[in-house]
Structures are given as structure tokens and as C-alpha cells.
Design a protein around this motif. Structure first.
Motif, PDB file in Angstrom:
ATOM      1  N   THR A 181      68.712 -48.181 -13.162  1.00 25.19           N
ATOM      2  CA  THR A 181      69.954 -47.680 -12.571  1.00 25.19           C
ATOM      3  C   THR A 181      70.906 -48.824 -12.281  1.00 25.19           C
ATOM      4  O   THR A 181      72.117 -48.742 -12.563  1.00 25.19           O
ATOM      5  CB  THR A 181      69.638 -46.906 -11.287  1.00 25.19           C
ATOM      6  N   GLY A 182      70.380 -49.925 -11.735  1.00 25.82           N
ATOM      7  CA  GLY A 182      71.237 -51.073 -11.458  1.00 25.82           C
ATOM      8  C   GLY A 182      71.755 -51.724 -12.719  1.00 25.82           C
ATOM      9  O   GLY A 182      72.924 -52.138 -12.786  1.00 25.82           O
ATOM     10  N   ALA A 183      70.899 -51.841 -13.761  1.00 22.70           N
ATOM     11  CA  ALA A 183      71.323 -52.496 -14.995  1.00 22.70           C
ATOM     12  C   ALA A 183      72.288 -51.635 -15.799  1.00 22.70           C
ATOM     13  O   ALA A 183      73.264 -52.134 -16.379  1.00 22.70           O
ATOM     14  CB  ALA A 183      70.090 -52.825 -15.850  1.00 22.70           C
ATOM     15  N   ALA A 184      72.063 -50.313 -15.838  1.00 21.38           N
ATOM     16  CA  ALA A 184      72.907 -49.425 -16.641  1.00 21.38           C
ATOM     17  C   ALA A 184      74.212 -49.076 -15.948  1.00 21.38           C
ATOM     18  O   ALA A 184      75.188 -48.677 -16.597  1.00 21.38           O
ATOM     19  CB  ALA A 184      72.142 -48.141 -16.967  1.00 21.38           C
ATOM     20  N   GLY A 185      74.236 -49.189 -14.617  1.00 22.25           N
ATOM     21  CA  GLY A 185      75.434 -48.823 -13.888  1.00 22.25           C
ATOM     22  C   GLY A 185      75.565 -47.337 -13.669  1.00 22.25           C
ATOM     23  O   GLY A 185      76.650 -46.853 -13.319  1.00 22.25           O
ATOM     24  N   ASP A 186      74.476 -46.604 -13.876  1.00 25.33           N
ATOM     25  CA  ASP A 186      74.500 -45.162 -13.676  1.00 25.33           C
ATOM     26  C   ASP A 186      73.065 -44.714 -13.375  1.00 25.33           C
ATOM     27  O   ASP A 186      72.106 -45.387 -13.750  1.00 25.33           O
ATOM     28  CB  ASP A 186      75.018 -44.460 -14.936  1.00 25.33           C
ATOM     29  N   ALA A 187      72.910 -43.600 -12.698  1.00 24.96           N
ATOM     30  CA  ALA A 187      71.580 -43.130 -12.316  1.00 24.96           C
ATOM     31  C   ALA A 187      70.732 -42.850 -13.555  1.00 24.96           C
ATOM     32  O   ALA A 187      71.206 -42.258 -14.532  1.00 24.96           O
ATOM     33  CB  ALA A 187      71.692 -41.868 -11.468  1.00 24.96           C
ATOM     34  N   VAL A 188      69.465 -43.297 -13.505  1.00 18.72           N
ATOM     35  CA  VAL A 188      68.520 -43.045 -14.594  1.00 18.72           C
ATOM     36  C   VAL A 188      67.391 -42.199 -14.023  1.00 18.72           C
ATOM     37  O   VAL A 188      66.528 -42.709 -13.300  1.00 18.72           O
ATOM     38  CB  VAL A 188      67.984 -44.365 -15.180  1.00 18.72           C
ATOM     39  N   PRO A 189      67.366 -40.905 -14.318  1.00 21.93           N
ATOM     40  CA  PRO A 189      66.333 -40.037 -13.741  1.00 21.93           C
ATOM     41  C   PRO A 189      64.993 -40.232 -14.431  1.00 21.93           C
ATOM     42  O   PRO A 189      64.911 -40.674 -15.582  1.00 21.93           O
ATOM     43  CB  PRO A 189      66.889 -38.631 -13.989  1.00 21.93           C
ATOM     44  N   VAL A 190      63.937 -39.890 -13.700  1.00 21.44           N
ATOM     45  CA  VAL A 190      62.587 -39.903 -14.264  1.00 21.44           C
ATOM     46  C   VAL A 190      62.328 -38.535 -14.869  1.00 21.44           C
ATOM     47  O   VAL A 190      62.362 -37.509 -14.185  1.00 21.44           O
ATOM     48  CB  VAL A 190      61.540 -40.218 -13.175  1.00 21.44           C
ATOM     49  N   GLY A 191      62.076 -38.508 -16.174  1.00 16.16           N
ATOM     50  CA  GLY A 191      61.835 -37.245 -16.860  1.00 16.16           C
ATOM     51  C   GLY A 191      61.659 -37.481 -18.339  1.00 16.16           C
ATOM     52  O   GLY A 191      62.036 -38.539 -18.865  1.00 16.16           O
ATOM     53  N   PRO A 192      61.096 -36.519 -19.052  1.00 20.73           N
ATOM     54  CA  PRO A 192      60.904 -36.672 -20.496  1.00 20.73           C
ATOM     55  C   PRO A 192      62.239 -36.620 -21.233  1.00 20.73           C
ATOM     56  O   PRO A 192      63.254 -36.177 -20.680  1.00 20.73           O
ATOM     57  CB  PRO A 192      60.017 -35.464 -20.848  1.00 20.73           C
ATOM     58  N   PRO A 193      62.272 -37.085 -22.469  1.00 18.88           N
ATOM     59  CA  PRO A 193      63.512 -36.992 -23.253  1.00 18.88           C
ATOM     60  C   PRO A 193      63.987 -35.544 -23.336  1.00 18.88           C
ATOM     61  O   PRO A 193      63.174 -34.617 -23.442  1.00 18.88           O
ATOM     62  CB  PRO A 193      63.087 -37.523 -24.633  1.00 18.88           C
ATOM     63  N   ARG A 194      65.287 -35.371 -23.268  1.00 20.61           N
ATOM     64  CA  ARG A 194      65.824 -34.023 -23.261  1.00 20.61           C
ATOM     65  C   ARG A 194      67.121 -33.995 -24.060  1.00 20.61           C
ATOM     66  O   ARG A 194      67.754 -35.029 -24.284  1.00 20.61           O
ATOM     67  CB  ARG A 194      66.102 -33.573 -21.823  1.00 20.61           C
ATOM     68  N   ASP A 195      67.460 -32.822 -24.508  1.00 19.27           N
ATOM     69  CA  ASP A 195      68.769 -32.601 -25.126  1.00 19.27           C
ATOM     70  C   ASP A 195      69.689 -32.066 -24.047  1.00 19.27           C
ATOM     71  O   ASP A 195      69.556 -30.917 -23.603  1.00 19.27           O
ATOM     72  CB  ASP A 195      68.658 -31.612 -26.302  1.00 19.27           C
ATOM     73  N   ASP A 196      70.591 -32.916 -23.603  1.00 20.23           N
ATOM     74  CA  ASP A 196      71.459 -32.594 -22.463  1.00 20.23           C
ATOM     75  C   ASP A 196      72.893 -32.849 -22.881  1.00 20.23           C
ATOM     76  O   ASP A 196      73.213 -33.912 -23.439  1.00 20.23           O
ATOM     77  CB  ASP A 196      71.077 -33.470 -21.277  1.00 20.23           C
ATOM     78  N   ALA A 197      73.757 -31.900 -22.580  1.00 20.81           N
ATOM     79  CA  ALA A 197      75.157 -32.063 -22.953  1.00 20.81           C
ATOM     80  C   ALA A 197      75.780 -33.269 -22.265  1.00 20.81           C
ATOM     81  O   ALA A 197      76.665 -33.931 -22.822  1.00 20.81           O
ATOM     82  CB  ALA A 197      75.934 -30.793 -22.600  1.00 20.81           C
ATOM     83  N   ASP A 198      75.357 -33.570 -21.065  1.00 20.06           N
ATOM     84  CA  ASP A 198      75.920 -34.713 -20.345  1.00 20.06           C
ATOM     85  C   ASP A 198      75.387 -36.054 -20.873  1.00 20.06           C
ATOM     86  O   ASP A 198      76.029 -37.091 -20.701  1.00 20.06           O
ATOM     87  CB  ASP A 198      75.599 -34.604 -18.844  1.00 20.06           C
ATOM     88  N   GLY A 199      74.220 -36.043 -21.525  1.00 15.15           N
ATOM     89  CA  GLY A 199      73.663 -37.278 -22.072  1.00 15.15           C
ATOM     90  C   GLY A 199      73.213 -38.229 -20.972  1.00 15.15           C
ATOM     91  O   GLY A 199      73.115 -37.880 -19.791  1.00 15.15           O
ATOM     92  N   GLY A 200      72.915 -39.456 -21.362  1.00 11.68           N
ATOM     93  CA  GLY A 200      72.504 -40.478 -20.419  1.00 11.68           C
ATOM     94  C   GLY A 200      71.137 -41.040 -20.758  1.00 11.68           C
ATOM     95  O   GLY A 200      70.540 -40.725 -21.799  1.00 11.68           O
ATOM     96  N   LEU A 201      70.627 -41.891 -19.870  1.00  9.13           N
ATOM     97  CA  LEU A 201      69.313 -42.498 -20.043  1.00  9.13           C
ATOM     98  C   LEU A 201      68.280 -41.741 -19.223  1.00  9.13           C
ATOM     99  O   LEU A 201      68.588 -41.203 -18.149  1.00  9.13           O
ATOM    100  CB  LEU A 201      69.322 -43.969 -19.611  1.00  9.13           C
ATOM    101  N   THR A 202      67.062 -41.723 -19.733  1.00 14.97           N
ATOM    102  CA  THR A 202      65.934 -41.193 -18.969  1.00 14.97           C
ATOM    103  C   THR A 202      64.777 -42.178 -19.106  1.00 14.97           C
ATOM    104  O   THR A 202      64.708 -42.954 -20.066  1.00 14.97           O
ATOM    105  CB  THR A 202      65.472 -39.814 -19.478  1.00 14.97           C
ATOM    106  N   VAL A 203      63.872 -42.131 -18.144  1.00 17.72           N
ATOM    107  CA  VAL A 203      62.669 -42.963 -18.190  1.00 17.72           C
ATOM    108  C   VAL A 203      61.471 -42.060 -17.923  1.00 17.72           C
ATOM    109  O   VAL A 203      61.513 -41.191 -17.044  1.00 17.72           O
ATOM    110  CB  VAL A 203      62.737 -44.131 -17.174  1.00 17.72           C
ATOM    111  N   TRP A 204      60.389 -42.290 -18.702  1.00 19.68           N
ATOM    112  CA  TRP A 204      59.231 -41.427 -18.579  1.00 19.68           C
ATOM    113  C   TRP A 204      57.953 -42.234 -18.845  1.00 19.68           C
ATOM    114  O   TRP A 204      57.882 -42.972 -19.840  1.00 19.68           O
ATOM    115  CB  TRP A 204      59.332 -40.280 -19.583  1.00 19.68           C
TER     116      TRP A 204
END
Length: 227
Positions: free
Chosen positions: A17-40
């Protein structure tokens, strides 16, 4: 109580979250219209264990996590994560997350991703110290000096032979007359007749002998090396 796996995942999510500059939720890869990073968390991997002579060392392992980007808007965030990891030298990043079977297992389309290895450990319980059942008794060891000679079968003195007390750091060398002196050896007055075991090394020979510390004229006969 938070366990080591949960802690490793939470710590990496906070760093991302600190490195990307945006919240990185914990969860499996997903197809999301908003996009973003996830970690699992993807798997647990063994780590090299260490051994010590004291308390048992913690059990060490590695938590491997999948960090993936969904949608074009996530690519700059993934760039910032890679740049931050490269600049700091940590966490350990592996660029081998492109296996098609992985994405089929998650039921999503392939996408840019990376693997991050986070070290973790489990502390081993320290066994309780046994109770002291009787008063402590202190014994003071005396120091003694061991003088002797090293000769060959014909009574010729053997110079430059290494003389060491087996199992201790005490060592010396014979002089030109084959004489040696080992000073400051601990001596237990409760065991006055206990022999001193020494090893002789030199001139292609290795010889072990047990010496009587009460003998005023210690002579060690060292046989020649076998042909």
C-alpha cells in the motif's frame, strides 16, 4: 493471537500500500471494473534451519504471496512496487507468476503479476529449567603444570612436535631437546589420579598417550610412522 502467516500477509499488504500509493487488499485475483493490485498467500516454502548449542532455534519458513494487477490503471502501481523493491533490495521479488494453470485455477484471465517471498518463523517453547533440589556446591579447580619429554624409539629427542591436551585448547610444541611444558591446566582435587590424555602430531606421526600428572619425569616414546 496473530500467527506468523497472518502477520507476514498483513505486513506485505501494508508495504505494498505504501509503495503503490493506493490500498492493496488481501484477496485472490479478481476481475474487477475498478482494477488495482491484490495480494494473496499462494504457498508455504521451507527455509534453511539453523542449529545452536543453546535454546532451540525458531522454525523458519517462507510465505510466498502473489501480487497481481487487474486493469490498465493497476500497471503504474505495479511499476512503483517493483521500483521500491529494487531500490530497497527487499522484499524478495520473483517474476515467474505467468503459469497459465495458475490463472485457470483462479478462474481469471492472465495478467501481470509477481511473487514475493516473506520470511516467517515460529518460536519453539523453551523447556522449563529443572528445579534445584539441593544447595549449590561450588568447587574451585586448581591449576597445574605438566612437564615432559618426547623421544623416539632410540631415545632420540623429537623437536617441533605439537603436544595438545585432547578435548581442550591447551597446546604447545617440543623444543630441540624434545621437552614441552603445558601450563595452567585445570586440575580437580577430587580426582587426583585422573590421567591426562595428550595427542602428539608432527614428523609424519600422530600418537596419543595418557600421562600420570603425578609422575615427575614424564617421557613419551613416539613410534616412527608406518611405511
Amino acid at each position: 493471537m496473530t500467527g506468523p502467516i497472518e502477520t507476514a500477509v498483513a505486513d506485505l499488504a501494508a508495504w505494498l500500500t505504501g509503495a503503490a500509493g493506493d490500498a492493496v487488499p488481501v484477496g485472490p485475483p479478481r476481475d474487477d471494473a475498478d482494477g488495482g493490485l491484490t495480494v494473496w498467500p499462494l504457498e508455504l516454502r521451507p527455509a534453511r534451519q539453523t542449529r545452536g548449542s543453546g535454546a532451540r532455534e525458531p522454525y523458519r519458513f517462507v510465505v510466498r504471496l502473489l501480487v497481481c494487477a487487474t486493469g490498465p490503471a493497476a500497471l503504474p502501481r505495479l511499476d512503483r512496487v517493483l521500483a521500491a523493491a529494487a531500490a530497497a533490495g527487499e522484499p524478495e521479488v520473483t517474476l515467474t507468476a505467468g503459469d497459465p494453470a495458475l490463472w485457470r485455477a483462479f478462474g481469471v484471465a492472465p495478467r501481470p503479476a509477481l511473487l514475493v517471498d516473506v520470511p516467517a518463523q515460529i518460536a519453539r517453547p523453551v523447556p522449563p529449567a529443572p528445579p534445584v533440589l539441593r544447595p549449590l556446591r561450588l568447587r574451585q579447580l586448581e591449576m597445574r603444570t605438566l612437564d615432559g619429554r618426547v623421544v623416539g624409539p632410540e631415545q632420540q629427542p623429537l623437536a617441533a612436535m605439537r603436544v595438545e591436551v585432547v578435548g581442550t585448547p591447551y597446546t604447545t610444541h617440543t623444543d630441540t631437546a624434545g621437552r614441552f611444558r603445558l601450563a595452567g591446566l585445570p586440575h580437580d582435587p577430587d580426582e587426583p589420579d585422573r590421567p591426562v590424555r595428550v595427542r602428539l602430531v608432527g614428523r609424519g606421526r600422530t600418537h596419543t598417550a595418557e600421562l600420570d600428572p603425578a609422575d615427575p619425569d614424564l617421557v613419551i616414546v613416539c613410534a616412527p610412522p608406518a611405511d
